[in-house]
Design an enzyme around this catalytic site. Structure first.
Site, PDB file in Angstrom:
ATOM      1  N   SER A  63      38.626  35.836  28.648  1.00  0.00           N
ATOM      2  CA  SER A  63      37.853  37.038  28.964  1.00  0.00           C
ATOM      3  C   SER A  63      37.331  37.774  27.742  1.00  0.00           C
ATOM      4  O   SER A  63      36.319  38.460  27.833  1.00  0.00           O
ATOM      5  CB  SER A  63      38.692  37.985  29.812  1.00  0.00           C
ATOM      6  OG  SER A  63      39.858  38.365  29.112  1.00  0.00           O
TER       7      SER A  63
ATOM      8  N   HIS B  13      37.563  34.565  35.596  1.00  0.00           N
ATOM      9  CA  HIS B  13      36.252  34.821  34.986  1.00  0.00           C
ATOM     10  C   HIS B  13      35.332  33.605  35.150  1.00  0.00           C
ATOM     11  O   HIS B  13      34.457  33.389  34.305  1.00  0.00           O
ATOM     12  CB  HIS B  13      36.408  35.187  33.508  1.00  0.00           C
ATOM     13  CG  HIS B  13      36.934  36.571  33.296  1.00  0.00           C
ATOM     14  ND1 HIS B  13      36.126  37.685  33.267  1.00  0.00           N
ATOM     15  CD2 HIS B  13      38.201  37.025  33.130  1.00  0.00           C
ATOM     16  CE1 HIS B  13      36.865  38.768  33.078  1.00  0.00           C
ATOM     17  NE2 HIS B  13      38.128  38.399  32.990  1.00  0.00           N
TER      18      HIS B  13
ATOM     19  N   LYS C  56      36.178  40.096  40.873  1.00  0.00           N
ATOM     20  CA  LYS C  56      35.148  39.941  39.836  1.00  0.00           C
ATOM     21  C   LYS C  56      33.890  39.335  40.480  1.00  0.00           C
ATOM     22  O   LYS C  56      33.218  40.019  41.236  1.00  0.00           O
ATOM     23  CB  LYS C  56      35.690  39.109  38.680  1.00  0.00           C
ATOM     24  CG  LYS C  56      36.834  39.798  37.937  1.00  0.00           C
ATOM     25  CD  LYS C  56      37.301  39.047  36.721  1.00  0.00           C
ATOM     26  CE  LYS C  56      38.199  39.893  35.837  1.00  0.00           C
ATOM     27  NZ  LYS C  56      39.486  40.277  36.432  1.00  0.00           N
TER      28      LYS C  56
END
Lengths: 80, 415
Positions: free
Chosen positions: B190, B218, B249
């Site tokens: 990240s 991610h 996310k």
């Protein structure tokens, strides 16, 4: 003893140092932030494999692992 | 009631220390829905400012997508607001099972279990599947939630240097006597935006009979040709033993996470993972929203394709302007400034120019590697990115860092 110090120092540098930090036989490894508590595991296993010894968990303390010199003293206690 | 002045003083001193050290976190209040354009109140009490958001994990621009919002409304109407129970008592609905099944299919695994968050998934998975006879070997840059999960597990723990496959192989040899070995990594890291070498890791795990674990928070939804994640990009779909990921996310951005992987490992989590056993699972409206997200992503790759093109445009724009970037091809694009104060000054000035981007510095990133972490979204249009590039160029010029080397920036501003 000198050979052992050199072997351990080289292992520490190869294993834990990712920049140009200088490591001597007296450099504080744990308290100096070079080796974290997680990584002590691999150092202990390396010593046990290399010197065919078994270091009891209660002897593998941050203090006992805090420099190459101290590690050599610890290892020598268990080498028959 | 024993909250004495002495006790209060202890905490005030600690908090004061954080402020003095410059690591006191302050929230900025957003008055609009999460999107490329947001309205922000900062500092608290000031009038609202419209800015372009380039620091959200809203990779696919689905956080406020009308179809997702509508699906969440429908889920609220049909399945209620909350469950008032953990899963194994009376907290499992048909839509929870449907979502688990859809995630399994999307990721190409054998089974899936939902968790309240991926933080909880990572916190619970290791102790559920490993014992003191086993070893966990993790990349040194894995996410904090994995480190917490590792700390809660009785298995031995060791690390390998970031993405160093020779070092990983040494560790697999060193611990070859253990009952089970698990190699642990993030899919996309990240802070740096680089990708794990899952193809090499899968080979090593097969060679040394080790399990392979990847947190793809991610990556899920947009990395790989059809957005399945890092394992798709690396060509190892079907060879992963455990994938954890988040719905907070790219996959809608609300909340929730999961453990997906081998059937028996997922079942072990169902029987033993404490965040699953002792906490309510994802609320029905969110479940309904994530189901819609997966339907949208399974029907078309348009959004991940747009994200890929936006990322290429953004990286080229910043590089041409003369900024130093971390190498990579993911939507996480770190602009390197090296000096902590410079990262805060640049962030503040970008905000003045209408761009919301955050500066990160030690201890969040290593000493001397301060940066602005930018995150690109499919919700951005080229016009957003062009405006943001103008702001970056203007601020970069002000600080005279455009076209400068790392050494030159450090000489001027220090580490």
């Amino acid at each position: 003893m000198d050979e052992m110090k050199e072997v351990i120092k080289n292992y520490v540098i190869r294993e834990y140092v990712e920049d140009d930090t200088d490591v001597t036989y007296d450099t504080p490894l744990i308290s100096g932030g070079i080796v974290d508590s997680f990584s002590m595991v691999s150092l202990k296993r390396f010593l046990e494999n290399k010197y065919q010894i078994a270091i009891p968990d209660d002897k593998a303390t941050p203090e006992a692992f805090d420099s190459v010199n101290k590690i050599c003293l610890l290892v020598n206690e268990y080498i028959k | 009631m024993a909250y004495t002045e002495k006790t209060r003083g202890i905490y005030k001193e600690i908090l004061g220390g954080l402020q003095q050290a410059g690591i006191f976190k302050q929230e900025r209040f957003i008055h609009s829905a999460q999107a490329a354009d947001i309205e922000v109140e900062f500092p608290a009490g000031s009038s609202l400012k419209k800015v372009i958001n380039i620091c959200a994990n809203n990779y696919l621009g689905l956080s406020s997508h009308p179809e997702v919002v509508q699906a969440a409304h429908a889920g609220l109407d049909s399945h209620g607001y909350g469950m008032s129970s953990v899963r194994f008592i009376c907290g499992t609905q048909d839509i929870h099972k449907k979502l688990e099944s859809m995630v399994t299919e999307f990721l190409g695994t054998e089974d899936t279990i939902l968790f309240p968050s991926c933080m909880d998934a990572n916190g619970g998975v290791f102790e559920a599947v490993l014992t003191k006879d086993d070893v966990m070997i993790s990349d040194r840059l894995v996410h904090a939630s994995i480190i917490d999960g590792i700390r809660l597990c009785s298995a031995m723990h060791d690390t390998f240097k970031h993405s160093d496959m020779e070092h990983l192989e040494e560790k697999l040899q060193l611990h070859n006597d253990k009952r089970l070995k698990m190699v642990i990594t993030d899919g996309v890291f990240s802070m740096d935006g680089d990708t794990a070498k899952l193809d090499k890791m899968a080979e090593l795990c097969e060679k040394y009979d080790a399990l392979l674990f990847c947190d793809d928070s991610h990556a899920s939804g947009f990395i790989g040709k059809t957005g399945r994640g890092t394992h798709e990009k690396c060509g190892v779909m079907g060879r992963m033993d455990i994938i954890t990921t988040t719905f907070g996310k790219g996959l809608g951005g609300a909340s929730g996470g999961c453990v997906s992987g081998r059937r028996e490992l997922v079942e072990m989590c169902r029987q033993k993972a404490r965040p699953y056993l002792f906490s309510n699972t994802i609320a029905p409206p969110v479940v309904a929203g994530v189901i819609k997200v997966l339907e949208i992503l399974s029907a078309s790759t348009d959004r991940r394709d747009k994200l890929e093109n936006n990322t290429i445009f953004w990286r080229k724009g910043l590089t041409d302007a003369g900024f130093i970037l971390k190498d990579g091809d993911t939507p996480i694009v770190p602009v390197m400034l090296f000096n902590a104060k410079l990262s805060q000054d640049v962030s503040r000035d970008l905000y003045e120019e209408g761009v919301y981007a955050i500066g990160f510095f030690f201890p969040v990133v290593p000493q001397g590697q301060a940066r602005i972490r930018t995150q690109i979204s499919a919700g951005h249009d080229i016009i957003h990115l062009e405006k943001a590039l103008d702001a970056f160029r203007k601020v970069g010029k002000k600080y005279e860092i455009l076209g400068k080397t790392k050494q030159e920036i450090i000489e001027r501003y220090g580490m």
